[in-house]
Write a protein that holds these residues in place. Structure first.
Motif, mmCIF file in Angstrom:
data_model
loop_
_atom_site.group_PDB
_atom_site.id
_atom_site.type_symbol
_atom_site.label_atom_id
_atom_site.label_comp_id
_atom_site.label_asym_id
_atom_site.label_seq_id
_atom_site.Cartn_x
_atom_site.Cartn_y
_atom_site.Cartn_z
ATOM 1 N N HIS A 29 0.810 -1.225 0.000
ATOM 2 C CA HIS A 29 0.000 0.000 0.000
ATOM 3 C C HIS A 29 0.844 1.276 0.000
ATOM 4 C CE1 HIS A 29 -4.069 -1.721 0.506
ATOM 5 N NE2 HIS A 29 -3.410 -2.719 1.029
ATOM 6 N N LYS A 187 -9.280 3.652 4.104
ATOM 7 C CA LYS A 187 -9.158 5.019 4.622
ATOM 8 C C LYS A 187 -9.775 5.121 6.014
ATOM 9 C CE LYS A 187 -9.989 9.844 3.336
ATOM 10 N NZ LYS A 187 -10.570 10.767 2.304
ATOM 11 N N THR A 190 -7.553 3.682 8.751
ATOM 12 C CA THR A 190 -6.337 4.439 9.078
ATOM 13 C C THR A 190 -6.644 5.786 9.733
ATOM 14 O OG1 THR A 190 -6.261 5.371 6.823
ATOM 15 C CG2 THR A 190 -5.015 3.348 7.230
ATOM 16 N N ARG A 240 -2.050 0.790 8.496
ATOM 17 C CA ARG A 240 -1.639 1.972 9.259
ATOM 18 C C ARG A 240 -0.147 2.235 9.126
ATOM 19 N NH1 ARG A 240 -5.639 0.418 14.349
ATOM 20 N NH2 ARG A 240 -7.541 1.235 13.341
ATOM 21 N N HIS A 243 0.175 3.921 5.876
ATOM 22 C CA HIS A 243 -0.327 5.293 6.019
ATOM 23 C C HIS A 243 0.746 6.206 6.612
ATOM 24 C CE1 HIS A 243 -3.084 8.579 6.953
ATOM 25 N NE2 HIS A 243 -2.690 8.522 8.217
ATOM 26 N N ASN A 246 3.647 6.665 4.073
ATOM 27 C CA ASN A 246 3.245 7.546 2.974
ATOM 28 C C ASN A 246 3.230 9.012 3.421
ATOM 29 O OD1 ASN A 246 2.935 5.421 1.176
ATOM 30 N ND2 ASN A 246 0.765 5.149 1.630
ATOM 31 N N GLU A 247 2.890 9.237 4.691
ATOM 32 C CA GLU A 247 2.905 10.603 5.227
ATOM 33 C C GLU A 247 4.352 11.080 5.418
ATOM 34 O OE1 GLU A 247 0.447 12.974 6.364
ATOM 35 O OE2 GLU A 247 -0.633 11.791 4.852
#
Length: 250
Positions: A29, A187, A190, A240, A243, A246-247
């Motif tokens: 992901h 979404k 997360t 998560r 997530h 990716n941030e």
């Protein structure tokens, strides 16, 4: 030696298989940009390759200070706010610090790789119920049970025994079978942050304690009862972790 072994909480949440599953779901992901950054930092290795590194590293002199980072205990009658803090740090403080360090862009390549390895591992630990267990029984280590006729303890059962009993899959098969949520569902899973995710895992931990009295004889019914929750926790951990990465590397 036996006394020393009995006084320490094992660090192997989920066991190697569970950590591999979380890391591989996360890898699947990542955005293209984050994937390139992770690949560079890990020198061409995947997150799965380093997913269990911290369990071994915590037993070496260089990283012995991280032993308490794998969990955060909450005793019965306490809350997250009222439970005394572990002075050497816990999973929430460690994850907060690692994320801040990785976002700072001020780390050396070696520091960045070590921090990333730890983040990958600890996000697996964050979703393992017994790593939010009670200090009074060392996260279930002193909570004796019988598992398929063999003496064990609650922590060991939730380490890797129940994961392997649920499905004897490879980590790629785990990902293929449980990572089937829609983009909107992913979404939703997360949403929130570390503290909310911890409390969610702790709620499951309380359910585990309630369903597993000391001396319980655990077998097929127990595995069937908790297999959906195991699948849910591993999926949440992977999504998560992706997530967060990716941030950090957007």
């Amino acid at each position: 030696m036996l006394l020393l072994l009995g006084s320490a909480t094992p660090l192997f949440a989920w066991g190697p298989k569970g950590h591999d599953v979380v890391a591989y779901i996360a890898e699947c992901h990542l955005t293209p940009r984050a994937a390139r950054k992770v690949d560079r930092i890990l020198e061409g290795h995947s997150p799965v390759y380093v997913a269990n590194w911290m369990d071994n590293a915590s037993h070496t002199p260089a990283y012995a200070h991280t032993k308490t980072w794998h969990y955060k205990n909450i005793d019965r009658g306490h809350t997250l706010e009222t439970m005394p803090l572990e002075p050497k740090g816990d999973i929430l403080s460690a994850l907060d610090s690692l994320i801040e360090r990785l976002k700072s862009r001020e780390l050396t390549p070696e520091q960045e790789q070590i921090s990333l390895r730890m983040l990958i591992h600890l996000m697996g630990d964050l979703h393992c119920p017994m790593h939010t267990g009670r200090l009074s029984d060392l996260g279930g280590n002193r909570h004796e049970v019988t598992y398929f006729g063999k003496k064990s303890n609650l922590h060991s059962v939730w380490d890797s025994s129940i994961v392997e009993s649920a499905h004897r899959w490879s980590y790629t098969e785990w990902q293929r079978e449980i990572d089937r949520v829609s983009r909107s569902e992913a979404k939703e899973l997360t949403r929130g942050g570390l503290e909310e995710w911890f409390l969610e895992t702790h709620a499951l931990c309380c359910e585990v304690y309630e369903s597993t009295p000391e001396g319980a004889n655990l077998s097929y019914d127990y595995v069937a009862q908790f297999t959906p929750r195991i699948e849910e926790q591993l999926l949440r951990g992977g999504l998560r972790l992706a997530h967060l990465l990716n941030e950090i590397y957007r």
